[in-house]
Write a protein that holds these residues in place. Structure first.
Motif, mmCIF file in Angstrom:
data_model
loop_
_atom_site.group_PDB
_atom_site.id
_atom_site.type_symbol
_atom_site.label_atom_id
_atom_site.label_comp_id
_atom_site.label_asym_id
_atom_site.label_seq_id
_atom_site.Cartn_x
_atom_site.Cartn_y
_atom_site.Cartn_z
ATOM 1 N N ARG A 126 66.492 2.218 -5.718
ATOM 2 C CA ARG A 126 67.335 2.146 -4.519
ATOM 3 C C ARG A 126 66.482 2.034 -3.255
ATOM 4 O O ARG A 126 66.880 1.382 -2.287
ATOM 5 C CB ARG A 126 68.263 3.362 -4.443
ATOM 6 C CG ARG A 126 69.370 3.344 -5.480
ATOM 7 C CD ARG A 126 70.489 4.314 -5.129
ATOM 8 N NE ARG A 126 70.065 5.698 -5.210
ATOM 9 C CZ ARG A 126 70.093 6.427 -6.325
ATOM 10 N NH1 ARG A 126 70.510 5.884 -7.458
ATOM 11 N NH2 ARG A 126 69.717 7.686 -6.315
ATOM 12 N N THR A 130 66.933 -0.999 -0.732
ATOM 13 C CA THR A 130 67.263 -0.726 0.669
ATOM 14 C C THR A 130 66.276 -1.412 1.600
ATOM 15 O O THR A 130 66.667 -2.003 2.615
ATOM 16 C CB THR A 130 67.267 0.795 0.928
ATOM 17 O OG1 THR A 130 68.191 1.426 0.038
ATOM 18 C CG2 THR A 130 67.664 1.094 2.363
ATOM 19 N N ARG A 225 72.348 7.763 -1.209
ATOM 20 C CA ARG A 225 71.166 7.097 -1.753
ATOM 21 C C ARG A 225 70.187 8.088 -2.355
ATOM 22 O O ARG A 225 69.350 7.721 -3.164
ATOM 23 C CB ARG A 225 70.448 6.307 -0.650
ATOM 24 C CG ARG A 225 71.229 5.144 -0.104
ATOM 25 C CD ARG A 225 70.434 4.384 0.938
ATOM 26 N NE ARG A 225 69.828 5.251 1.934
ATOM 27 C CZ ARG A 225 69.441 4.851 3.137
ATOM 28 N NH1 ARG A 225 69.598 3.597 3.486
ATOM 29 N NH2 ARG A 225 68.896 5.676 3.987
#
Length: 246
Positions: A126, A130, A225
Protein backbone atom coordinates in the motif's frame (compact mmCIF):
# COMPACT_ATOMS: atom_id res chain seq x y z
CA UNK A 1 -30.70 57.72 -2.62
CA UNK A 2 -28.23 59.24 -0.15
CA UNK A 3 -28.24 56.04 1.90
CA UNK A 4 -27.64 53.98 -1.24
CA UNK A 5 -24.69 56.22 -2.11
CA UNK A 6 -23.09 55.74 1.31
CA UNK A 7 -23.75 51.99 1.23
CA UNK A 8 -22.08 51.68 -2.18
CA UNK A 9 -19.17 53.77 -0.96
CA UNK A 10 -18.79 51.59 2.14
CA UNK A 11 -18.93 48.39 0.10
CA UNK A 12 -16.24 49.68 -2.23
CA UNK A 13 -14.08 50.69 0.72
CA UNK A 14 -14.46 47.21 2.24
CA UNK A 15 -13.52 45.61 -1.05
CA UNK A 16 -10.43 47.80 -1.25
CA UNK A 17 -9.44 46.87 2.30
CA UNK A 18 -9.89 43.17 1.55
CA UNK A 19 -7.83 43.45 -1.62
CA UNK A 20 -5.05 45.28 0.22
CA UNK A 21 -5.08 42.63 2.95
CA UNK A 22 -4.88 39.89 0.36
CA UNK A 23 -1.93 41.56 -1.37
CA UNK A 24 -0.10 42.09 1.93
CA UNK A 25 -0.71 38.47 2.92
CA UNK A 26 0.51 37.14 -0.43
CA UNK A 27 3.66 39.25 -0.21
CA UNK A 28 4.36 37.97 3.28
CA UNK A 29 3.85 34.40 2.07
CA UNK A 30 6.27 35.01 -0.79
CA UNK A 31 8.93 36.21 1.65
CA UNK A 32 8.37 33.18 3.89
CA UNK A 33 8.62 30.74 0.98
CA UNK A 34 12.00 32.18 0.01
CA UNK A 35 13.38 31.43 3.48
CA UNK A 36 12.35 27.74 3.43
CA UNK A 37 14.06 24.83 1.67
CA UNK A 38 11.95 22.80 -0.82
CA UNK A 39 9.99 20.06 0.92
CA UNK A 40 9.91 21.85 4.26
CA UNK A 41 7.08 23.36 6.24
CA UNK A 42 6.41 27.09 6.01
CA UNK A 43 5.85 28.20 9.59
CA UNK A 44 3.64 31.25 9.65
CA UNK A 45 3.00 33.73 12.41
CA UNK A 46 -0.33 33.71 14.25
CA UNK A 47 -1.28 36.97 12.54
CA UNK A 48 -0.61 35.53 9.11
CA UNK A 49 -2.49 32.34 10.02
CA UNK A 50 -5.49 34.45 10.98
CA UNK A 51 -5.32 36.29 7.68
CA UNK A 52 -5.06 33.06 5.72
CA UNK A 53 -7.97 31.51 7.60
CA UNK A 54 -10.44 34.09 6.34
CA UNK A 55 -11.38 35.74 3.10
CA UNK A 56 -9.91 35.44 -0.37
CA UNK A 57 -6.48 34.16 0.65
CA UNK A 58 -8.09 31.10 2.22
CA UNK A 59 -10.10 30.54 -0.94
CA UNK A 60 -6.95 30.66 -3.07
CA UNK A 61 -5.20 28.08 -0.92
CA UNK A 62 -8.06 25.70 -0.15
CA UNK A 63 -10.52 25.77 -3.05
CA UNK A 64 -9.72 23.04 -5.63
CA UNK A 65 -8.26 24.62 -8.74
CA UNK A 66 -8.16 28.13 -7.27
CA UNK A 67 -4.41 27.96 -6.67
CA UNK A 68 -3.82 27.10 -10.33
CA UNK A 69 -5.78 30.17 -11.39
CA UNK A 70 -4.14 32.41 -8.80
CA UNK A 71 -0.56 31.64 -9.82
CA UNK A 72 -1.16 33.14 -13.24
CA UNK A 73 -1.03 36.50 -11.47
CA UNK A 74 1.05 35.42 -8.45
CA UNK A 75 3.87 33.07 -9.54
CA UNK A 76 5.25 32.84 -6.00
CA UNK A 77 2.28 30.75 -4.90
CA UNK A 78 3.28 28.02 -7.34
CA UNK A 79 5.94 26.99 -4.83
CA UNK A 80 3.42 26.56 -2.03
CA UNK A 81 1.58 23.33 -1.18
CA UNK A 82 -1.44 23.28 1.10
CA UNK A 83 -3.92 20.50 1.76
CA UNK A 84 -5.54 21.82 4.92
CA UNK A 85 -4.61 21.02 8.52
CA UNK A 86 -2.54 18.17 9.88
CA UNK A 87 -3.80 15.99 12.74
CA UNK A 88 -2.87 17.56 16.06
CA UNK A 89 -2.74 21.12 14.77
CA UNK A 90 -5.32 23.71 15.85
CA UNK A 91 -8.34 23.67 13.57
CA UNK A 92 -7.64 27.14 12.22
CA UNK A 93 -3.97 26.51 11.51
CA UNK A 94 -3.26 25.58 7.91
CA UNK A 95 -0.20 23.48 7.17
CA UNK A 96 1.80 24.94 4.29
CA UNK A 97 4.89 23.45 2.69
CA UNK A 98 7.26 24.63 0.02
CA UNK A 99 7.10 22.10 -2.79
CA UNK A 100 9.86 19.65 -3.58
CA UNK A 101 11.45 20.42 -6.93
CA UNK A 102 9.71 18.67 -9.86
CA UNK A 103 12.66 16.29 -10.35
CA UNK A 104 12.76 15.35 -6.67
CA UNK A 105 9.01 14.86 -6.60
CA UNK A 106 9.04 12.26 -9.40
CA UNK A 107 11.43 9.76 -7.81
CA UNK A 108 11.95 8.01 -4.48
CA UNK A 109 14.50 5.62 -3.01
CA UNK A 110 12.81 3.32 -0.49
CA UNK A 111 14.75 1.93 2.48
CA UNK A 112 13.26 -1.56 2.21
CA UNK A 113 14.78 -3.05 5.37
CA UNK A 114 13.63 -0.09 7.42
CA UNK A 115 10.06 -0.27 6.16
CA UNK A 116 9.79 -4.02 6.69
CA UNK A 117 10.96 -3.63 10.29
CA UNK A 118 7.94 -1.35 10.78
CA UNK A 119 5.28 -2.69 8.42
CA UNK A 120 4.04 -6.02 7.16
CA UNK A 121 4.25 -6.98 3.50
CA UNK A 122 0.64 -6.05 2.68
CA UNK A 123 1.08 -2.57 4.15
CA UNK A 124 4.35 -2.15 2.25
CA UNK A 125 2.43 -2.76 -0.98
CA UNK A 126 0.00 0.00 0.00
CA UNK A 127 2.94 2.33 0.63
CA UNK A 128 4.22 1.78 -2.91
CA UNK A 129 0.74 2.15 -4.40
CA UNK A 130 0.18 5.38 -2.48
CA UNK A 131 3.49 6.87 -3.61
CA UNK A 132 2.64 6.03 -7.21
CA UNK A 133 -0.84 7.52 -6.80
CA UNK A 134 0.83 10.69 -5.51
CA UNK A 135 2.81 10.92 -8.76
CA UNK A 136 6.09 9.42 -7.52
CA UNK A 137 6.62 7.06 -10.44
CA UNK A 138 10.36 6.36 -10.43
CA UNK A 139 10.61 4.03 -7.43
CA UNK A 140 13.77 2.17 -6.42
CA UNK A 141 13.88 -0.25 -3.48
CA UNK A 142 17.25 -0.71 -1.77
CA UNK A 143 17.97 -3.43 0.79
CA UNK A 144 20.97 -5.07 2.42
CA UNK A 145 21.78 -8.78 2.48
CA UNK A 146 19.69 -9.40 5.62
CA UNK A 147 16.48 -8.66 3.70
CA UNK A 148 15.77 -12.38 3.25
CA UNK A 149 15.20 -12.64 6.97
CA UNK A 150 12.31 -10.20 6.57
CA UNK A 151 10.84 -11.23 3.23
CA UNK A 152 10.86 -14.28 0.96
CA UNK A 153 12.58 -14.35 -2.42
CA UNK A 154 9.17 -14.76 -4.05
CA UNK A 155 7.84 -11.64 -2.34
CA UNK A 156 10.94 -9.69 -3.33
CA UNK A 157 10.48 -10.80 -6.94
CA UNK A 158 6.85 -9.66 -6.77
CA UNK A 159 8.01 -6.23 -5.56
CA UNK A 160 10.37 -6.00 -8.53
CA UNK A 161 7.35 -6.22 -10.85
CA UNK A 162 5.78 -3.19 -9.16
CA UNK A 163 8.68 -0.72 -9.20
CA UNK A 164 11.44 0.42 -11.53
CA UNK A 165 14.29 -1.32 -9.68
CA UNK A 166 15.11 -3.46 -6.65
CA UNK A 167 18.73 -3.46 -5.48
CA UNK A 168 20.11 -5.77 -2.79
CA UNK A 169 23.61 -4.61 -1.87
CA UNK A 170 26.35 -7.22 -1.27
CA UNK A 171 26.99 -8.55 2.21
CA UNK A 172 29.17 -6.16 4.20
CA UNK A 173 28.05 -3.13 2.19
CA UNK A 174 25.86 -0.65 4.10
CA UNK A 175 22.53 -0.16 2.35
CA UNK A 176 22.28 3.33 3.87
CA UNK A 177 25.23 4.50 1.80
CA UNK A 178 23.71 3.17 -1.41
CA UNK A 179 20.34 4.79 -0.60
CA UNK A 180 22.01 8.17 -0.16
CA UNK A 181 24.09 7.77 -3.32
CA UNK A 182 20.99 7.03 -5.37
CA UNK A 183 19.03 9.89 -3.82
CA UNK A 184 21.83 12.32 -4.63
CA UNK A 185 22.20 11.06 -8.20
CA UNK A 186 18.43 11.19 -8.84
CA UNK A 187 17.74 13.53 -7.20
CA UNK A 188 15.01 11.65 -5.36
CA UNK A 189 13.09 11.53 -2.11
CA UNK A 190 14.27 9.16 0.62
CA UNK A 191 11.45 7.09 2.12
CA UNK A 192 12.68 5.86 5.49
CA UNK A 193 12.16 6.32 9.21
CA UNK A 194 15.95 6.20 9.63
CA UNK A 195 17.46 9.60 10.40
CA UNK A 196 20.82 8.67 8.74
CA UNK A 197 22.65 10.53 11.50
CA UNK A 198 25.87 8.52 11.00
CA UNK A 199 26.09 9.70 7.40
CA UNK A 200 25.12 13.35 7.64
CA UNK A 201 28.65 14.67 8.11
CA UNK A 202 30.22 12.48 5.42
CA UNK A 203 29.60 15.02 2.64
CA UNK A 204 28.30 18.55 2.22
CA UNK A 205 25.35 17.29 0.13
CA UNK A 206 24.27 14.87 2.87
CA UNK A 207 24.65 17.48 5.57
CA UNK A 208 22.47 19.94 3.64
CA UNK A 209 19.96 17.60 2.05
CA UNK A 210 19.12 14.40 3.97
CA UNK A 211 16.85 16.21 6.41
CA UNK A 212 15.06 17.93 3.54
CA UNK A 213 14.46 14.97 1.21
CA UNK A 214 13.65 12.36 3.85
CA UNK A 215 10.00 11.28 3.92
CA UNK A 216 9.39 9.57 7.24
CA UNK A 217 6.88 6.75 7.19
CA UNK A 218 4.85 6.36 10.38
CA UNK A 219 2.78 3.38 11.43
CA UNK A 220 -0.83 4.41 12.04
CA UNK A 221 -3.16 1.51 12.93
CA UNK A 222 -6.14 3.88 13.07
CA UNK A 223 -5.79 4.92 9.43
CA UNK A 224 -7.32 2.69 6.77
CA UNK A 225 -3.92 2.43 5.06
CA UNK A 226 -2.15 1.54 8.30
CA UNK A 227 0.48 4.27 7.86
CA UNK A 228 1.04 7.94 7.08
CA UNK A 229 3.87 10.02 5.65
CA UNK A 230 3.64 12.51 8.51
CA UNK A 231 4.15 16.18 7.72
CA UNK A 232 5.43 15.34 4.22
CA UNK A 233 2.01 14.06 3.21
CA UNK A 234 0.78 17.64 2.89
CA UNK A 235 3.09 18.07 -0.10
CA UNK A 236 2.87 14.52 -1.46
CA UNK A 237 -0.92 14.47 -1.42
CA UNK A 238 -1.12 17.62 -3.54
CA UNK A 239 -2.73 16.26 -6.71
CA UNK A 240 -0.31 15.49 -9.56
CA UNK A 241 -2.62 17.46 -11.86
CA UNK A 242 -2.05 20.54 -9.72
CA UNK A 243 1.68 19.89 -9.67
CA UNK A 244 1.84 19.75 -13.46
CA UNK A 245 -0.15 22.94 -13.93
CA UNK A 246 2.00 25.03 -11.61
Amino acid sequence: MVNDFFQDDTLQENRNLQENLRNETEQELFRLIETVQPGQRVRTSRLLQNRISCGKVRDILRTPGALVRAVKDSPGLSRLACTGVLPGLPRQELCLRRRFSPRERRGAVVDLNNLLWTLDYATLLRVLETLQAFGVHNLALVADATIYGLISREELASLADRVQEVEVVPSGTPADLRILERAEAGPALIVSSDMFRDWRKSSSWRRRTIWRLRVSLQRNPDAWRGFSFGDSEVELADPPRLQSEV
